[in-house]
Design an enzyme around this catalytic site. Structure first.
Site, PDB file in Angstrom:
ATOM      1  N   CYS A 134       3.514  25.172  37.484  1.00  0.00           N
ATOM      2  CA  CYS A 134       4.888  25.061  37.965  1.00  0.00           C
ATOM      3  C   CYS A 134       5.743  26.187  37.368  1.00  0.00           C
ATOM      4  O   CYS A 134       5.530  27.346  37.686  1.00  0.00           O
ATOM      5  CB  CYS A 134       5.450  23.669  37.710  1.00  0.00           C
ATOM      6  SG  CYS A 134       6.947  23.328  38.669  1.00  0.00           S
TER       7      CYS A 134
ATOM      8  N   HIS B 120       1.951  20.599  40.441  1.00  0.00           N
ATOM      9  CA  HIS B 120       1.525  19.994  39.175  1.00  0.00           C
ATOM     10  C   HIS B 120       0.144  19.379  39.359  1.00  0.00           C
ATOM     11  O   HIS B 120       0.039  18.275  39.891  1.00  0.00           O
ATOM     12  CB  HIS B 120       2.508  18.899  38.741  1.00  0.00           C
ATOM     13  CG  HIS B 120       3.800  19.418  38.236  1.00  0.00           C
ATOM     14  ND1 HIS B 120       4.010  19.720  36.907  1.00  0.00           N
ATOM     15  CD2 HIS B 120       4.965  19.714  38.873  1.00  0.00           C
ATOM     16  CE1 HIS B 120       5.243  20.162  36.747  1.00  0.00           C
ATOM     17  NE2 HIS B 120       5.845  20.171  37.920  1.00  0.00           N
TER      18      HIS B 120
ATOM     19  N   GLU C 102      -1.709  17.996  37.208  1.00  0.00           N
ATOM     20  CA  GLU C 102      -1.819  16.770  36.410  1.00  0.00           C
ATOM     21  C   GLU C 102      -1.152  15.581  37.078  1.00  0.00           C
ATOM     22  O   GLU C 102      -1.345  14.440  36.651  1.00  0.00           O
ATOM     23  CB  GLU C 102      -1.244  17.009  35.003  1.00  0.00           C
ATOM     24  CG  GLU C 102       0.262  17.029  34.903  1.00  0.00           C
ATOM     25  CD  GLU C 102       0.939  18.321  35.339  1.00  0.00           C
ATOM     26  OE1 GLU C 102       2.158  18.443  35.138  1.00  0.00           O
ATOM     27  OE2 GLU C 102       0.264  19.213  35.899  1.00  0.00           O
TER      28      GLU C 102
END
Length: 194
Positions: free
Chosen positions: A64, A170, A172
């Protein structure tokens, strides 16, 4: 959340507090949330160690804002009155604000179109990932664009130059797609270190 995602992907994660620790890393992850100028200010003590690691062939993954920090500069710093905040310059280019998007920030799930092969992107073409951003990378060299996404305008969602990779989304927070990408990065680090 980046630490947990990398651990789920099989990495032994060490959150470093001194730049010297990066020299021994198999890979470097630069997560980021917030504004470009602030991010670069916070990364200041690590700037030299990160550029040295990338130059030595250590895989670097920017997430990001971390991806945007890999570039040379950002319109966001000027817009926010932070002056000419200088990025890492690992991928020459500028981060620009969405101009034709239906809504800014771009927030939510969107699909990835792989434009060229890179080990970190194995198995992610057409998959969905989670985005939260108002700016995106515009590399000087179009060959740095590894994957794209469309939100009113088509933008680079993954940039990659050899061992330096950035994801605008993102991983994750992107479920199985993100976990696959993080596993690919962990494997990429292991292969480069071997």
């Amino acid at each position: 959340s980046a630490t947990r995602g990398l651990e789920r992907a099989g990495a032994d994660v060490d959150v470093v507090e001194t730049p010297a620790r990066l020299a021994d890393a198999d890979g470097v992850v630069l997560p980021g949330v917030g504004a470009f100028g602030d991010g670069m200010e916070n990364a200041g003590p690590f700037r030299g160690a990160m550029t040295d690691a990338a130059a030595d062939g250590t895989p670097v993954l920017g997430i990001c804002l971390g991806m945007q920090m890999l570039l040379s500069e950002s319109e966001e710093a000027a817009r926010a009155g932070q002056g000419d905040a200088e990025g890492l310059g690992l991928i020459p280019g500028t981060n620009v604000r969405f101009r034709e998007a239906p809504k800014v920030p771009h927030m939510g799930w969107n699909d990835l179109t792989v434009e060229r092969d890179h080990p970190v992107l194995d198995g992610v073409n057409g998959e969905y990932a989670y985005f939260v951003h108002s700016y995106y990378a515009r590399p000087d060299d179009e060959t740095a664009v590894a994957a794209t996404t469309t939100h009113g305008e088509t933008f680079p969602s993954v940039v990659a130059v050899d061992n330096v990779v950035g994801t605008q989304f993102h991983p994750e927070k992107s479920g199985e797609t993100g976990l696959r990408l993080l596993r690919n990065f962990v494997e990429f680090c292991a292969e480069r270190r071997a």
